[in-house]
Write an enzyme that holds these catalytic residues in place. Sequence first.
Site, PDB file in Angstrom:
ATOM      1  N   ARG A 149       0.848  -1.187   0.000  1.00 55.80           N
ATOM      2  CA  ARG A 149       0.000   0.000   0.000  1.00 55.80           C
ATOM      3  C   ARG A 149       0.891   1.247   0.000  1.00 55.80           C
ATOM      4  O   ARG A 149       2.018   1.214   0.505  1.00 55.80           O
ATOM      5  CB  ARG A 149      -0.904   0.020   1.241  1.00 55.80           C
ATOM      6  N   LYS A 173      -1.685  -2.917   8.046  1.00 58.79           N
ATOM      7  CA  LYS A 173      -2.842  -2.489   8.830  1.00 58.79           C
ATOM      8  C   LYS A 173      -2.911  -3.259  10.151  1.00 58.79           C
ATOM      9  O   LYS A 173      -2.574  -4.443  10.210  1.00 58.79           O
ATOM     10  CB  LYS A 173      -4.130  -2.732   8.037  1.00 58.79           C
ATOM     11  N   HIS A 248      -2.893   3.391  -5.875  1.00 56.81           N
ATOM     12  CA  HIS A 248      -3.313   2.029  -5.564  1.00 56.81           C
ATOM     13  C   HIS A 248      -3.275   1.130  -6.804  1.00 56.81           C
ATOM     14  O   HIS A 248      -3.303  -0.092  -6.690  1.00 56.81           O
ATOM     15  CB  HIS A 248      -4.732   2.063  -4.979  1.00 56.81           C
ATOM     16  N   ARG A 251      -0.691  -1.510  -6.897  1.00 53.08           N
ATOM     17  CA  ARG A 251      -1.049  -2.681  -6.073  1.00 53.08           C
ATOM     18  C   ARG A 251      -1.974  -3.613  -6.864  1.00 53.08           C
ATOM     19  O   ARG A 251      -1.801  -4.831  -6.858  1.00 53.08           O
ATOM     20  CB  ARG A 251      -1.718  -2.182  -4.794  1.00 53.08           C
ATOM     21  N   HIS A 274      -3.662  -9.182   2.974  1.00 54.46           N
ATOM     22  CA  HIS A 274      -5.110  -9.246   3.188  1.00 54.46           C
ATOM     23  C   HIS A 274      -5.426 -10.212   4.326  1.00 54.46           C
ATOM     24  O   HIS A 274      -4.900 -11.325   4.362  1.00 54.46           O
ATOM     25  CB  HIS A 274      -5.824  -9.736   1.915  1.00 54.46           C
ATOM     26  N   TYR A 283      -9.501  -9.946  -7.559  1.00 47.88           N
ATOM     27  CA  TYR A 283      -8.569  -9.920  -8.688  1.00 47.88           C
ATOM     28  C   TYR A 283      -8.780 -11.086  -9.650  1.00 47.88           C
ATOM     29  O   TYR A 283      -8.350 -11.020 -10.793  1.00 47.88           O
ATOM     30  CB  TYR A 283      -7.118  -9.918  -8.174  1.00 47.88           C
TER      31      TYR A 283
END
Length: 302
Positions: A149, A173, A248, A251, A274, A283
């Site tokens: 990110r 995150k 983004h 990514r 993730h 994706y």
Amino acid sequence: MGNVKIYLNFFVEYLQIEKNYSQYTIVNYVADIEDFMSFMKQQSLLHLEEITYNDTRLYLTELHKRKYSRKTISRKISALRSFFKFLMREGKLKENPFSLVSLPKKELKIPNFLYEEEIEKLFSISDCNTPLGQRNQALIEILYGTGMRVSECCQLKLSDVDFHIGTVLVNGKGGKQRYIPFGSFAQEALEQYIEEGRQKLTAKLLSGDEHQLIFVNNRGMPLTERGVRYILTGLIQKASATLHLHPHMFRHTFATHLLNEGADLRSVQELLGHSHLSSTQVYTHVTKEHLKKMYMSYHPRA
């Protein structure tokens, strides 16, 4: 309603300490809960115990009237469900009025990505004889080469990169860390920038302003996410590409190209950081479209 603020403060502590949520997520949760409290006052509901499932349905109707997106409504309901679940755990309530509220299905947005020829054009623009050109080259190589990110990229420190084994330690995150490998192109660009361009840019810093972050602006200060957007816009203008490039997208391109070349979904999930496989599965829709176009272009009976 006075004790609601006290409960909310306890809830924030719970999110920070036990759930390890980011400050951004917590701020949104608090705003969502306070919005519902304002709605309660309008409905003359003065105590949390008075709220029923019917009241939650009324609130849902109100959110639709405000024309919020399905994604925003889902987040608001999720925040409120978590808050009331917390209150039940703490023995403040016996029931969670949001437990039966179904979240609206998310709109499926297929992420945009760059084709290989577009990526190659972007890689040929920067003047790697200048400090800023070296930085820009290292930036797009690392974004495309790792799929991290932009916020993670801006927080990279010199000590996070191991050139001997070609990996970078990323702080993701919720404080989760992961190692991502990078290839020879990213390594070459990053080494040149750190050894040359970054040293020249950080030489402008005053004593006391020194830092270990890798990516810096033209004054040697840490590069922000807004700064990354500005850089990418400039690269697109130089490329004269009819393309709306957002940070983004690197990514998205990283994930799409890996899957197109046969990488398995679990590995891509781990590289992207993730928590849930469903976040990565979006994706696969892109790769299916890619396969369909290939089929329609080359199969004799298409």
